[in-house]
Design a protein around this motif. Structure first.
Motif, short mmCIF file in Angstrom:
data_model
loop_
_atom_site.label_atom_id
_atom_site.label_comp_id
_atom_site.label_asym_id
_atom_site.label_seq_id
_atom_site.Cartn_x
_atom_site.Cartn_y
_atom_site.Cartn_z
N PHE A 348 25.25 31.28 50.22
CA PHE A 348 26.53 31.80 50.73
C PHE A 348 26.78 33.23 50.25
O PHE A 348 27.64 33.94 50.78
N LEU A 349 25.98 33.64 49.26
CA LEU A 349 26.10 35.02 48.76
C LEU A 349 25.05 35.96 49.35
O LEU A 349 25.05 37.16 49.03
N ALA A 350 24.15 35.41 50.17
CA ALA A 350 23.06 36.23 50.70
C ALA A 350 23.62 37.44 51.45
O ALA A 350 24.58 37.32 52.22
N GLY A 351 23.01 38.57 51.17
CA GLY A 351 23.45 39.81 51.82
C GLY A 351 24.59 40.50 51.07
O GLY A 351 24.96 41.63 51.37
N LYS A 352 25.16 39.80 50.10
CA LYS A 352 26.25 40.41 49.32
C LYS A 352 25.65 41.18 48.13
O LYS A 352 24.55 40.87 47.65
N THR A 353 26.41 42.13 47.64
CA THR A 353 25.95 42.88 46.46
C THR A 353 26.59 42.28 45.21
O THR A 353 27.63 41.63 45.28
N LEU A 354 25.97 42.59 44.05
CA LEU A 354 26.55 42.11 42.79
C LEU A 354 27.91 42.75 42.54
O LEU A 354 28.80 42.12 41.97
N SER A 355 28.08 43.99 42.97
CA SER A 355 29.39 44.63 42.74
C SER A 355 30.48 43.93 43.56
O SER A 355 31.63 43.86 43.13
N TYR A 356 30.10 43.40 44.72
CA TYR A 356 31.06 42.63 45.53
C TYR A 356 31.45 41.35 44.77
O TYR A 356 32.63 41.00 44.67
N VAL A 357 30.44 40.69 44.19
CA VAL A 357 30.72 39.46 43.44
C VAL A 357 31.60 39.79 42.22
O VAL A 357 32.57 39.09 41.90
N ASN A 358 31.27 40.91 41.55
CA ASN A 358 32.04 41.36 40.39
C ASN A 358 33.50 41.62 40.79
O ASN A 358 34.43 41.28 40.07
N ARG A 359 33.67 42.22 41.95
CA ARG A 359 35.03 42.51 42.44
C ARG A 359 35.81 41.21 42.66
O ARG A 359 36.98 41.09 42.33
N LYS A 360 35.12 40.24 43.24
CA LYS A 360 35.79 38.95 43.48
C LYS A 360 36.12 38.26 42.16
O LYS A 360 37.13 37.56 42.05
N ALA A 361 35.24 38.44 41.18
CA ALA A 361 35.53 37.87 39.85
C ALA A 361 36.81 38.50 39.31
O ALA A 361 37.69 37.81 38.78
N PHE A 362 36.93 39.82 39.48
CA PHE A 362 38.15 40.51 39.04
C PHE A 362 39.37 39.98 39.78
O PHE A 362 40.39 39.64 39.17
N GLU A 363 39.25 39.89 41.09
CA GLU A 363 40.41 39.46 41.88
C GLU A 363 40.84 38.04 41.51
O GLU A 363 42.02 37.74 41.34
N GLY A 364 39.84 37.16 41.36
CA GLY A 364 40.14 35.77 41.00
C GLY A 364 40.79 35.71 39.62
O GLY A 364 41.74 34.95 39.39
N THR A 365 40.28 36.52 38.70
CA THR A 365 40.78 36.49 37.32
C THR A 365 42.19 37.05 37.23
O THR A 365 43.05 36.49 36.54
N VAL A 366 42.42 38.15 37.91
CA VAL A 366 43.74 38.79 37.81
C VAL A 366 44.81 37.82 38.32
O VAL A 366 45.91 37.72 37.73
N LEU A 367 44.48 37.09 39.36
CA LEU A 367 45.46 36.12 39.89
C LEU A 367 45.62 34.94 38.94
O LEU A 367 46.74 34.49 38.67
N ALA A 368 44.49 34.44 38.41
CA ALA A 368 44.56 33.30 37.48
C ALA A 368 45.36 33.67 36.23
O ALA A 368 46.23 32.91 35.79
N HIS A 369 45.08 34.84 35.69
CA HIS A 369 45.78 35.23 34.46
C HIS A 369 47.26 35.50 34.74
O HIS A 369 48.11 35.18 33.89
N SER A 370 47.56 36.06 35.90
CA SER A 370 48.97 36.24 36.26
C SER A 370 49.66 34.88 36.32
O SER A 370 50.76 34.70 35.80
N ASP A 371 48.98 33.91 36.93
CA ASP A 371 49.53 32.54 36.99
C ASP A 371 49.73 31.97 35.58
O ASP A 371 50.61 31.15 35.35
N GLY A 372 48.87 32.40 34.67
CA GLY A 372 48.96 31.92 33.28
C GLY A 372 49.92 32.74 32.44
O GLY A 372 49.86 32.69 31.21
N ASP A 373 50.76 33.53 33.09
CA ASP A 373 51.78 34.33 32.39
C ASP A 373 51.17 35.46 31.54
O ASP A 373 51.67 35.79 30.47
N VAL A 374 50.06 36.00 32.02
CA VAL A 374 49.48 37.19 31.38
C VAL A 374 49.63 38.36 32.35
O VAL A 374 48.90 38.45 33.35
N PRO A 375 50.57 39.26 32.09
CA PRO A 375 50.73 40.41 32.99
C PRO A 375 49.48 41.27 33.01
O PRO A 375 48.83 41.45 31.98
N ASN A 376 49.15 41.78 34.17
CA ASN A 376 47.97 42.64 34.31
C ASN A 376 48.37 44.01 34.85
O ASN A 376 48.91 44.12 35.94
N ILE A 377 48.08 45.04 34.04
CA ILE A 377 48.19 46.41 34.53
C ILE A 377 46.78 46.78 34.98
O ILE A 377 45.82 46.55 34.23
#
Ligand code: PA5
Length: 445
Positions: A348-377
């Motif tokens: 499902f990741l074929a054709g994707k770049t690692l930087s794209y996956v890294n970006r999604k890791a960031f997006e997923g984390t920023v939302l998870a941590h916000s949900d966990g009451d950790v503000p993100n600047i």
């Protein structure tokens, strides 16, 4: 601005109304910095450094860097704290944590004098071996124990290998313009010297010879770094907080602190940012941590540390906020290929770049941590190049100064650092510390 503050994930934690409340305090800090009327105002040289730096010395730095590149396989940079972290952070940011393994046509660079570990120094001596090397000793005061001890040993190595005169041609001392033990020794022995300006404190000194000489030896474009810093100097001079992301960052930090968020975790998704985190921790920790106040600066590299610190961040004590530095583009790219068998289920990741996956890791984390009451600047930067490094350095330095003034401390002193030194000197039997020695030994025994 080349460093853009994305406030999307902070909005749920800090209202626009709160920003308005702190606005006059930020403006007052701006005025105090500009007019030189705030605490520590004799250490404001860094503020205009990107424009007013000593051009003649800058040329000398480049010349010395060329000489070192030509006559040395290894450069040992001796210094601690503000006389160490900036150069290493810059080299790793631009090149790599693996600079010494990957470097091409430039000397290996090692850092010494930032620890008192004998193992570490012996290891360095072994690494240098019988190769040609030079030493850049950096100490503003010229008296700091850790670098002084390492320098004594390395100087002896140089002198026994090249003779006194030969060694003198391989020693570069970055120190006070006129005073201090290192300056006197350099003048006596004929070492090439570079200046740490009087009005620039250690942790604000990376854009002086302190940082620039080692950085230039690594083959990094120091002109581009200064250009980035100059542009940051212009952009971060805007008084209006709504037009100045540097001031906005300082404002958010202080508002979060007042709301009980006492720990700031600086985060990057790039391992090459690890030492920038260390530089940031010194800059903000030493500038703000005093008078019983100050945000505790911590750091992490994600996604690596999500597998060690992630649990705490998500669900531990809620005193944290994160400042995430994200880069739009990596230096290099890796594409994930399709695999017929798909044993790992990753097609499902074929054709994707690692930087794209890294970006999604960031997006997923920023939302998870916000949900966990950790503000993100979020601080967005285009890429990890010289220009953006210079910009980021100045942006963070200015944010730190403004933040410190808003907090009500002197962001340019570090009186607390002396306590351990006095005890160590006393316990080591340094003349003048006899009374303290007796008292400390009684407590230890
Ligand atoms: O920021 C600071 O002032 C300190 O971290 C100093 O840089 C550090 O203690 C080293 O001092 P010096 O350059 O005088 O050896």
């Amino acid at each position: 601005m080349s460093v853009k503050l994305n406030a999307k994930y902070i909005k749920d934690f800090v209202s626009d109304a709160a920003l308005e409340v702190i606005r006059p305090e930020v403006e007052a800090a701006h005025e105090a910095l500009n007019n030189g009327t705030g605490k520590g105002n004799d250490f404001l040289g860094w503020l205009s450094l990107p424009r007013d730096y000593d051009k003649a010395e800058f040329a000398e730095i480049k010349k010395a860097a060329k000489k070192i590149q030509k006559d040395s396989e290894v450069l040992v940079v001796v210094g601690i704290g503000g006389s160490y972290l900036g150069a290493r952070a810059a080299i790793e940011f631009i090149k790599s944590q693996n600079y010494n393994l990957l470097k091409k046509g430039v000397p290996e660079i090692y850092f010494a004098g930032n620890t008192i570990s004998s193992d570490s120094l012996n290891e360095l001596v072994e690494i240098i071996g019988d190769r040609d090397f030079s030493v850049n000793i950096i100490s503003k005061s010229g008296t700091t124990t850790e670098p002084a001890v390492a320098f004594r040993i390395l100087r002896e190595m140089l002198e026994s290998k090249y003779g006194k005169e030969g060694a003198a041609e391989r020693i570069y001392a970055t120190t006070d313009r006129a005073k201090g033990t290192l300056k006197s020794l350099s003048d006596k022995e004929g070492y090439k010297t570079f200046v740490v300006p009087d009005d620039v404190g250690g942790r604000y000194s990376v854009l002086t010879a302190v940082g620039l000489l080692p950085i230039a030896v690594a083959g990094i474009d120091v002109d581009a770094i200064m250009k980035g810093a100059q542009d940051a100097m212009a952009d971060c001079a805007e008084k209006d907080i709504s037009k100045n992301d540097c001031y906005k960052y300082a404002a958010y930090r202080n508002l979060l602190y007042r709301d009980g968020k006492k720990v700031e975790m600086m985060v990057s998704y790039e391992p090459a940012y690890t030492m920038m985190n260390e530089w940031f921790k010194q800059l903000f920790g030493e500038s703000e941590g005093k008078d019983g106040k100050g945000i505790f600066p911590a750091s992490a590299i994600f996604s690596t540390d999500l597998h060690s610190m992630g649990q705490y961040i998500q669900q531990g004590e809620r005193q944290l906020f994160e400042t995430v530095v994200v880069f739009d583009k990596p230096k290099t790219e890796v594409e994930i290929k399709e695999e017929a068998a798909n044993f790992d289920g990753l097609n499902f990741l074929a054709g994707k770049t690692l930087s794209y996956v890294n970006r999604k890791a960031f997006e997923g984390t920023v939302l998870a941590h916000s949900d966990g009451d950790v503000p993100n600047i979020v601080l967005e930067v285009e890429k990890m190049d010289e220009y953006n490094l210079g910009y980021l350095i100045y942006f963070l330095e200015k944010a730190c100064a403004v933040s410190g003034y808003v907090l009500g401390v002197n962001p340019f002193d570090q009186p607390g650092v002396e306590s351990y030194k006095k005890n160590m000197f006393a316990l080591l039997g340094k003349p003048g510390y006899e009374d303290r020695k007796a008292e400390l030994e009684a407590r230890l025994n």
